[in-house]
Design a protein around this motif. Structure first.
Motif, short mmCIF file in Angstrom:
data_model
loop_
_atom_site.label_atom_id
_atom_site.label_comp_id
_atom_site.label_asym_id
_atom_site.label_seq_id
_atom_site.Cartn_x
_atom_site.Cartn_y
_atom_site.Cartn_z
N SER A 86 -4.44 104.65 -18.18
CA SER A 86 -4.33 105.35 -19.62
C SER A 86 -3.28 104.47 -20.48
O SER A 86 -2.46 103.93 -19.89
CB SER A 86 -3.91 106.90 -19.47
OG SER A 86 -2.68 107.08 -19.30
N SER A 88 -0.53 105.63 -24.04
CA SER A 88 -0.07 106.53 -25.15
C SER A 88 1.25 106.10 -25.44
O SER A 88 2.43 106.43 -24.81
CB SER A 88 0.07 107.98 -24.42
OG SER A 88 0.88 108.04 -23.11
N ILE A 104 -1.01 104.53 -30.22
CA ILE A 104 -2.19 104.16 -29.60
C ILE A 104 -2.31 105.09 -28.21
O ILE A 104 -1.51 105.20 -27.50
CB ILE A 104 -1.76 102.72 -28.89
CG1 ILE A 104 -1.46 101.97 -30.21
CG2 ILE A 104 -2.93 101.98 -28.42
CD1 ILE A 104 -0.83 100.55 -29.93
N ARG A 105 -3.34 105.48 -28.08
CA ARG A 105 -3.91 106.94 -27.22
C ARG A 105 -5.25 106.41 -26.75
O ARG A 105 -6.29 106.18 -27.42
CB ARG A 105 -3.66 107.86 -27.75
CG ARG A 105 -2.29 108.46 -28.46
CD ARG A 105 -2.25 109.84 -29.01
NE ARG A 105 -2.74 110.78 -28.16
CZ ARG A 105 -1.98 111.33 -27.11
NH1 ARG A 105 -0.69 111.13 -26.93
NH2 ARG A 105 -2.46 112.20 -26.36
N GLY A 106 -5.19 106.57 -25.30
CA GLY A 106 -6.55 106.60 -24.76
C GLY A 106 -6.52 106.78 -23.25
O GLY A 106 -5.52 106.45 -22.59
N LYS A 109 -7.26 102.22 -21.18
CA LYS A 109 -6.72 101.31 -22.16
C LYS A 109 -7.74 99.94 -22.34
O LYS A 109 -7.66 99.27 -22.98
CB LYS A 109 -5.41 100.80 -21.91
CG LYS A 109 -5.40 100.08 -20.51
CD LYS A 109 -3.82 99.92 -20.33
CE LYS A 109 -3.67 99.24 -18.83
NZ LYS A 109 -2.26 99.06 -18.43
N ILE A 113 -11.56 99.88 -29.16
CA ILE A 113 -10.62 100.25 -29.90
C ILE A 113 -11.23 100.92 -31.02
O ILE A 113 -12.18 100.35 -31.99
CB ILE A 113 -9.89 98.97 -30.47
CG1 ILE A 113 -9.12 98.31 -29.19
CG2 ILE A 113 -8.68 99.52 -31.31
CD1 ILE A 113 -8.45 98.99 -28.28
N GLU A 137 -10.34 110.39 -27.35
CA GLU A 137 -9.40 109.60 -26.43
C GLU A 137 -10.03 109.38 -24.95
O GLU A 137 -9.61 108.35 -24.26
CB GLU A 137 -8.13 110.14 -26.35
CG GLU A 137 -7.32 110.25 -27.26
CD GLU A 137 -6.24 111.27 -27.37
OE1 GLU A 137 -5.55 111.86 -26.04
OE2 GLU A 137 -5.47 111.27 -28.32
N VAL A 141 -9.67 103.70 -27.19
CA VAL A 141 -8.34 103.73 -27.49
C VAL A 141 -8.04 103.97 -28.96
O VAL A 141 -8.58 102.90 -29.81
CB VAL A 141 -7.63 102.35 -27.07
CG1 VAL A 141 -6.55 102.15 -27.55
CG2 VAL A 141 -7.76 102.04 -25.61
N PHE A 180 -5.49 93.89 -26.65
CA PHE A 180 -6.34 94.44 -25.68
C PHE A 180 -7.61 93.51 -25.47
O PHE A 180 -8.37 93.98 -24.84
CB PHE A 180 -7.11 95.91 -26.35
CG PHE A 180 -5.87 96.76 -26.48
CD1 PHE A 180 -5.54 97.47 -25.29
CD2 PHE A 180 -5.19 96.81 -27.66
CE1 PHE A 180 -4.44 98.79 -25.32
CE2 PHE A 180 -4.16 97.89 -27.67
CZ PHE A 180 -3.85 98.75 -26.68
#
Length: 403
Positions: A86, A88, A104-106, A109, A113, A137, A141, A180
């Motif tokens: 993950s 965050s 940036i959250r997911g 990862k 995006i 999420e 991401v 990413f």
């Protein structure tokens, strides 16, 4: 970090803000009293030692205030997402000489995006997106961006132009693609963000899978005139003589100068109240207090959250009156989906539909949200998230075929 801790932090921040405001008032009053005594030649009322102690106390107190504000800024965070892969993060980045913040959250990862472009100009929705659409999420991401002049990025509001936002949005896209290791990203644009997303994709289509827009802005001046006229019509129908008088006094847009925000607010807030009272809309929309008290924002950010709405909107919006994407962006090279609230009074749905009808794009779709106003992502969040996920699946396949 659990929900109880989040709630506790919100309460602590709120109490700190109240205490700091109260203490600042005391400092100012005390300073004025001392100044007044000197101006009135009443030096005999204060001996030198007492005066020195008073100023030392004031300095110490102000240093403490700065320390508290500094700690709150330093300790701002986005809640942790559990999981080995993950992500965050809440971090500062710099594009084109302007410092700004992103969340940036997911849960994964390595997922695609999704960049959420907030409304405004000057609006911040880092916390709102997290609260309203947490399911995103799981699939993406999700990147929230405090654009220059909004909340955490308020310090970068000098000499802002619409073109700056496009340049910074593309620079942020490049940063995300590189970091990413992804060829393209998805965009969700809300209100002003819907225009920004179209401009970004029009400039650099090869960097985007597609755009999902809501509260679509098409022609900013025409929008304001329609909104003003609708508010005046509603005030007359309701017999609201006070509101009618104020609307007539400010006159029809466009507005220029230092009071654009306040004049626009006369009819925009009136239309928002009308949507809030509409039983066909699922819920009233933004929970501003909840969002401001969120841990993403330190004490200074919380003040700047409001200042961004007031000052950045004022400075940038009057530069948008000549925009009409029906003329300048009638053809796009990326897929686009419009998710439009049936009862939206802020962004006229007639303009959004007219733009959709003339627009040329590899794939386009227009979906009505029957129980939404200006913010379907809040009014019907579950359905909104479903449409975003559908777009990911369809557009990824479309891009694969075109390669």
């Amino acid at each position: 970090m659990n929900t109880f801790i989040h709630a506790t932090l919100n309460v602590v921040f709120a109490i700190l803000i109240i205490l700091i405001l109260g203490c600042l008032v005391i400092v100012i009053i005390k300073s004025l009293i001392i100044l007044g005594q000197f101006l009135l030649n009443k030096k005999n009322q204060i001996n030198g030692r007492g005066l020195f102690k008073t100023f030392i106390k004031m300095i110490v107190f102000m240093v403490l205030i700065l320390c508290v504000v500094g700690v709150s800024q330093w300790s701002a965070f986005t809640p942790r997402i559990e999981g080995e892969n993950s992500i965050s993060e809440l971090r500062e980045v710099e594009f084109n000489g302007r410092k700004q913040w992103v969340s940036i959250r997911g849960e994964n990862k390595d997922a695609p995006i999704l960049l959420f472009l907030a409304g405004g100009p000057g609006g911040s929705q880092l916390a709102a997106v997290r609260y309203e659409m947490p399911e995103l999420e799981k699939e993406f991401v999700v990147v929230g961006w405090d654009q220059p002049g909004s909340a955490k990025s308020y310090g970068s509001r000098k000499d802002l132009k619409p073109s700056n936002y496009v340049e910074d949005g593309i620079a942020l896209t490049d940063y995300l693609r590189d970091r990413f290791n992804q060829e393209k990203i998805y965009i969700v644009g809300e209100s002003w963000g819907s225009y920004l997303g179209i401009m970004m994709a029009d400039n650099e289509p090869q960097k985007f899978y597609g755009i999902i827009n809501t509260g679509q802005m098409v022609n900013f001046l025409e929008t304001e005139v329609i909104d003003y006229t609708k508010a005046l019509e509603l005030s007359l129908e309701k017999g609201d003589t006070e509101k009618t008088a104020r609307l007539i006094k400010i006159g029809k847009p466009p507005y220029y100068g230092v009071d654009v925000t306040w004049r626009s607010a006369e009819y925009l807030n009136y239309l928002t109240e009308e949507m809030n009272q509409n039983p066909e809309i699922n819920n009233p929309g933004y929970e501003t207090i909840r969002d401001i008290l969120s841990p993403e924002y330190g004490i200074l950010d919380k003040f700047n959250y409001l200042l961004g709405i007031l000052n950045t909107f004022n400075d940038v919006y009057q530069q948008l009156y000549e925009v009409d994407i029906r003329e300048t962006q009638s053809k796009l090279e990326v897929p686009i989906k419009f998710l439009i609230g049936r009862h939206d009074l802020n962004a006229p749905t007639s303009l959004a539909k007219a733009y959709f009808d003339l627009l040329e794009a590899p794939l386009k779709e227009f979906i009505w949200f029957e129980h939404s106003g200006h913010s379907p992502w809040i009014n019907e969040s579950a359905a909104f998230v479903d449409e975003v996920i559908k777009s990911k699946e369809a557009w990824h396949d479309l891009n694969s075929l075109s390669q």
